[in-house]
Design a protein around this motif. Sequence first.
Motif: not given
Length: 306
Positions: A51-52, A54, A56, A63, A65, A67, A69, A90, A172
Motif C-alpha cells: 500500500n502506498p 497516499l 489526498n 496530493n 502519493n 510508492n 509507506n 510526504g 483521509e
Amino acid sequence: MSKKALYLLGILLTIFLGTVLYNSLCATCCAEEEIVEETMVIEEPVAATMNPFLVNDSNGDLNINVNDNINFKVSGISILQPVSQKVENGIDSLKRYLGAYPLKTLKITGYYTSDEINNSAFPNLGLARANAVKNYFVSKGMSSRQIDTFGELNDTLVPDQDDVFYGPEAYEIVTREEGDESHLEGLTLIAEDIKANPLVLYFDTAESSINLSTEQREKVAKISRYLDKVDGAAITIVGHTDNTGNAESNMVLGQKRADFAKSYFIRNHIPESKITTISKGQTEPIADNTTDEGKAQNRRTIVTLN
C-alpha cells in the motif's frame, strides 16, 4: 490332440497372458505417473500487499502519493525503522498542509488481520498501529488535535516472506466548518467516566506484559483519545499494595508497580510526558487484608485522568 494344435494353443495362450500382463502393468504405471504429476503441482505464492503512502484532499490541493509507506511486523505495533526518505518528505508536506489549514483533520485507519495476535493495550492491532503512526507524525511537528485514529479488520492484507506488512494503514483528510466543535463531543463524558470508574490493573510486577479485558482496552482507547484532544491532559498511575510486610517497603513496592504500568503504556504509544506515577503503598485498602481475596484486591494499580 496333435502337436501342431498344441503348438498353436501355446502361442494363443502366450499372447493372451502377455496382453493381460501388459494391461495390468500399464494401468499401474499410468496411475503412478498421475500420482507423480499431482505431487509436482506447486502453487504460486501470493504477492505481498504494497500500500502506498497516499493522502489526498478532495476539498483542497493536497496530493501525496509515495510508492512506500510506514510498515509493521505481523502482530507488531512498533513502526519498522528506518522510514524511507520519500515517506519522510510526504510527512513533511502533510505537516505543512495541516499547519496552514487548522480546520483540516487527518484520519488514520490502521489495518489488522484476523490471524494476528493482539498483545497491545488497544481493542485491536489496527487502532494500536494507527496510534503509533499518529505519535510518529506528532514527533514530526503535527498537532495530535488534528489527527483521529481508527482500527479496521482487513483480511486482504498479505505480509512478505519476512512477515512484514507494507503500509497496513490508510489516510483521509476531513474538513470541518468554522465553529463546528462536534469533533470534541464526548470528551467531557470520557473524563467523567474515567474519573468515576478508573482503569484498575491487577498483575505481578515480574510479568513482562499485562493482559487486559475488552472493557479495559476500550478504556485505554478512550484515555488515549482524551490525551490527544485536550490541552494539558495527563494521567496518574497509582500503585497500591496489601499489608504484607512493613509500610516502608510497601510504599516502594507500590511505586514499582506504578512505574511498571507506566512503561507498559509507553510501549503502547501513550506519551511519557503525559504520565505521572505515585505510590500509596498499603495506606488505602479497598478490601479486608485478613483474607487472601481481600489482599488480591488491594494489590492494584489505578490509572485515571488528572
